[in-house]
Design an enzyme around this catalytic site. Structure first.
Site, PDB file in Angstrom:
ATOM      1  N   CYS A  98       0.859  -1.187   0.000  1.00  0.00           N
ATOM      2  CA  CYS A  98       0.000   0.000   0.000  1.00  0.00           C
ATOM      3  C   CYS A  98       0.893   1.234   0.000  1.00  0.00           C
ATOM      4  CB  CYS A  98      -0.903  -0.016   1.233  1.00  0.00           C
ATOM      5  SG  CYS A  98      -2.041   1.381   1.307  1.00  0.00           S
ATOM      6  N   HIS A 140      -8.999  -3.888  -2.356  1.00  0.00           N
ATOM      7  CA  HIS A 140      -8.076  -3.094  -1.532  1.00  0.00           C
ATOM      8  C   HIS A 140      -8.456  -1.605  -1.592  1.00  0.00           C
ATOM      9  CE1 HIS A 140      -3.765  -2.124  -0.190  1.00  0.00           C
ATOM     10  NE2 HIS A 140      -4.237  -0.958  -0.583  1.00  0.00           N
ATOM     11  N   GLU A 141      -8.734  -1.122  -2.803  1.00  0.00           N
ATOM     12  CA  GLU A 141      -9.035   0.311  -2.958  1.00  0.00           C
ATOM     13  C   GLU A 141     -10.379   0.666  -2.324  1.00  0.00           C
ATOM     14  OE1 GLU A 141      -6.651   2.079  -3.674  1.00  0.00           O
ATOM     15  OE2 GLU A 141      -5.407   0.520  -4.532  1.00  0.00           O
ATOM     16  N   HIS A 144     -10.178   1.229   1.289  1.00  0.00           N
ATOM     17  CA  HIS A 144      -9.701   2.564   1.683  1.00  0.00           C
ATOM     18  C   HIS A 144     -10.880   3.525   1.894  1.00  0.00           C
ATOM     19  CE1 HIS A 144      -5.344   2.502   1.642  1.00  0.00           C
ATOM     20  NE2 HIS A 144      -5.292   1.920   0.450  1.00  0.00           N
TER      21      HIS A 144
HETATM   22 NI    NI Z   1      -3.564   1.053  -0.367  1.00  0.00          NI
END
Ligand code: NI
Length: 183
Positions: A98, A140-141, A144
């Site tokens: 990340c 993953h995004e 966030h």
């Molecule tokens: Ni990330």
């Protein structure tokens, strides 16, 4: 265009829930996407979420991992207000990095196949299925946007390691190419 400062783990913007974007075609959204593309390319990442550049908005950028294999000059995809639907029951472990946690990698369970939808910067609906690294990056995004960083998903923190120590692990765990998946 401008390079934006990337927030690092510990900054509160990374652990709050981001807000939906009312008008994907707004000038400020268009400008933000332009700056984020510059920032992502400069950082040599595979994905970037708006909270990582201190903007608590539901906007992510990512490269389609398979497309990128074929053509390295493809621009990243921008997806606004994204929603994910898992298309598998079980998750699979794989290495992630990340841009907000520089120097580290960890093994994270993700759904190998997902459907995702959202809006493009010109307001069109984008709806796709993804698998493998592409599916992993999108999950993953989107995390966030909900204030979740990948270590918060890790069942075994012994697999949270410095990049320089990856060689002790890589041969034993299937997953994304560890040098390619910083997002
Ligand atoms: Ni990330």
């Amino acid at each position: 265009m401008a390079l934006l400062k990337i927030a690092r783990m510990g900054h509160p913007v990374l652990t709050r829930v981001a807000e939906a974007i009312d008008d994907p075609t707004a000038e400020r959204v268009r400008r933000l996407i332009g700056h984020m593309i510059e920032t992502l390319l400069d950082a040599e990442g595979i994905g970037l979420a708006a909270p990582q550049v201190h903007q608590p908005l539901r906007l992510i950028l990512f490269f389609d991992a398979e497309e990128r294999e074929q053509a390295h000059d493809r621009p990243p995809i921008a997806l606004i207000n994204p929603v994910i639907e898992p298309l598998d029951q079980a998750s699979e472990p794989g290495w992630e990095g990340c841009l907000s946690i520089p120097g580290l990698r960890g093994v994270v369970p993700r759904y190998p196949r997902i459907g995702y939808r959202g809006l493009s910067p010109d307001g069109r609906i984008i709806e796709r299925e993804a698998s493998g690294l592409h599916a992993r990056v999108v999950q993953h995004e989107v995390d966030h946007l909900d204030g979740i960083l990948y270590p918060m998903r890790m069942p075994d923190l012994r697999q949270l390691v410095f990049e320089s120590e990856l060689r002790h692990f890589v041969s034993r765990i299937e997953g994304a190419a560890p040098e390619e998946d910083t997002s």
